[in-house]
Write a protein that holds these residues in place. Structure first.
Motif, short mmCIF file in Angstrom:
data_model
loop_
_atom_site.label_atom_id
_atom_site.label_comp_id
_atom_site.label_asym_id
_atom_site.label_seq_id
_atom_site.Cartn_x
_atom_site.Cartn_y
_atom_site.Cartn_z
N HIS A 77 92.76 64.00 23.85
CA HIS A 77 94.28 64.50 24.48
C HIS A 77 95.11 63.40 24.48
O HIS A 77 95.08 62.37 25.02
CB HIS A 77 93.84 65.19 25.68
CG HIS A 77 93.17 66.42 25.78
ND1 HIS A 77 93.35 67.54 25.35
CD2 HIS A 77 91.74 66.56 26.32
CE1 HIS A 77 92.32 68.50 25.34
NE2 HIS A 77 91.50 67.77 26.16
N ILE A 97 98.15 65.78 17.72
CA ILE A 97 97.84 67.36 18.37
C ILE A 97 96.31 67.08 18.53
O ILE A 97 95.45 66.84 17.60
CB ILE A 97 97.92 68.35 17.55
CG1 ILE A 97 99.38 68.60 17.27
CG2 ILE A 97 97.43 69.51 17.85
CD1 ILE A 97 100.31 68.77 18.39
N THR A 102 88.74 73.59 20.16
CA THR A 102 89.68 74.50 19.26
C THR A 102 88.57 75.89 18.76
O THR A 102 89.03 76.35 17.87
CB THR A 102 89.97 73.73 18.13
OG1 THR A 102 88.81 73.01 17.45
CG2 THR A 102 91.19 72.63 18.33
N ASN A 112 94.07 77.14 14.69
CA ASN A 112 94.30 76.84 16.31
C ASN A 112 94.95 75.60 16.57
O ASN A 112 96.12 75.57 17.15
CB ASN A 112 92.92 76.99 17.08
CG ASN A 112 92.80 77.20 18.43
OD1 ASN A 112 94.00 77.44 19.02
ND2 ASN A 112 91.69 77.10 19.14
N ARG A 116 98.87 74.84 18.20
CA ARG A 116 99.34 73.90 19.29
C ARG A 116 100.41 72.96 18.73
O ARG A 116 101.23 72.69 19.48
CB ARG A 116 98.07 73.00 19.36
CG ARG A 116 97.11 73.77 20.08
CD ARG A 116 95.89 72.76 20.46
NE ARG A 116 94.64 73.37 20.96
CZ ARG A 116 93.43 72.94 21.12
NH1 ARG A 116 93.32 71.57 20.97
NH2 ARG A 116 92.51 73.57 21.83
N HIS A 119 103.66 75.21 19.15
CA HIS A 119 103.97 75.21 20.24
C HIS A 119 104.52 74.03 21.03
O HIS A 119 105.85 74.01 21.35
CB HIS A 119 102.90 75.61 21.30
CG HIS A 119 102.88 75.56 22.62
ND1 HIS A 119 103.76 76.80 23.25
CD2 HIS A 119 102.72 74.82 23.74
CE1 HIS A 119 103.47 76.40 24.65
NE2 HIS A 119 103.09 75.28 24.74
N ASP A 120 104.05 72.73 20.70
CA ASP A 120 104.50 71.77 21.24
C ASP A 120 105.60 71.16 20.65
O ASP A 120 106.66 70.74 21.32
CB ASP A 120 103.38 70.56 21.00
CG ASP A 120 102.24 70.66 22.01
OD1 ASP A 120 102.29 71.38 22.89
OD2 ASP A 120 101.36 69.74 21.70
N GLU A 136 105.80 76.49 30.60
CA GLU A 136 104.86 77.08 29.85
C GLU A 136 105.52 78.50 29.38
O GLU A 136 105.56 79.08 28.47
CB GLU A 136 103.45 77.05 29.91
CG GLU A 136 102.81 75.70 29.82
CD GLU A 136 102.62 75.19 28.61
OE1 GLU A 136 102.88 75.81 27.47
OE2 GLU A 136 102.51 73.88 28.19
N GLU A 158 97.58 83.55 24.91
CA GLU A 158 97.28 82.21 24.48
C GLU A 158 98.07 81.14 25.24
O GLU A 158 97.58 79.93 25.25
CB GLU A 158 97.66 82.08 23.07
CG GLU A 158 96.85 82.86 22.14
CD GLU A 158 95.38 81.85 21.86
OE1 GLU A 158 95.59 80.79 21.59
OE2 GLU A 158 94.38 82.24 22.27
N GLN A 175 88.88 79.91 25.47
CA GLN A 175 89.92 80.57 24.76
C GLN A 175 89.35 82.11 24.58
O GLN A 175 88.22 82.12 23.99
CB GLN A 175 90.36 79.89 23.34
CG GLN A 175 90.94 78.55 23.62
CD GLN A 175 91.67 78.05 22.27
OE1 GLN A 175 91.15 77.29 21.57
NE2 GLN A 175 92.92 78.18 22.29
#
Length: 204
Positions: A77, A97, A102, A112, A116, A119-120, A136, A158, A175
């Motif tokens: 992370h 990322i 995942t 997946n 990310r 999204h980021d 978020e 999600e 998930q």
């Protein structure tokens, strides 16, 4: 691409946040979402088409993002805050990322991880949102503007479902391929069985 990014910046100005910060506002909302997510089954067949509808968008947007930033997939992370993420992109042109956690019954690990990245970049970078509930939820509201309507129920699971569960429990959740139908996907903040009074949730 420039026009797309400019449009994403404008979404924050039009965003309607229905609740206010505090124990009976966004905190309560996030708790309710987390409870629903944790109670949801790991897999429900009726949710599958909604998750599958996300994939073409993810592939298309990831290719565009690759053209403006160096996306690097890492087995860790990489950031503890949205500020660190944004600094890496602005100073180094790199977006790292995580490929941890995942496992997904619909997306392969690559898809997946690409989601990310989308999204980021499109949320935390372009809209300068944080890794908190409000950030978020703001990111989710922006995603609604570009993703196909069929994908929206899965998108809620999600983004909002996972984020609220992680915030409430302190750990990234399983998930799930499931939907959370008690929540309004378009008027985020509205919950079945609750009224909104002075931007706070009040049980009926």
């Amino acid at each position: 691409m420039k026009l797309i990014l400019e449009n994403w910046r404008k979404f924050v100005m039009n965003e309607k946040l229905m609740l206010k910060p505090g124990p009976n506002g966004w905190d309560k909302y996030c708790e309710l979402v987390a409870q629903a997510y944790m109670a949801a089954p790991s897999y429900e067949a009726g949710a599958v088409p909604h998750f599958e509808a996300m994939t073409p968008f993810v592939e298309k947007m990831f290719k565009r993002i690759e053209g403006v930033v160096d996306v690097q997939f890492v087995e860790e992370h990489p950031y503890t805050s949205a500020e660190q993420l944004k600094q890496d992109v602005e100073q180094n042109g790199v977006l790292r990322i995580s490929t941890l956690d995942t496992e997904h019954d619909i997306f392969d690990p690559q898809t997946n991880a690409k989601f990310r990245a989308v999204h980021d970049f499109m949320s935390h970078i372009q809209r300068n949102t944080k890794f908190d509930a409000k950030g978020e939820i703001a990111s989710y509201n922006a995603h609604l503007q570009t993703m196909p309507p069929k994908s929206h129920p899965a998108l809620f699971t999600e983004v909002v479902g996972q984020a609220c569960t992680a915030i409430v429990t302190g750990a990234f959740p399983e998930q799930k391929i499931a939907l959370l139908p008690w929540f309004d996907y378009y008027n985020v903040g509205q919950v079945e069985g609750y009224n909104i009074v002075n931007k706070e949730l009040v049980k009926r």
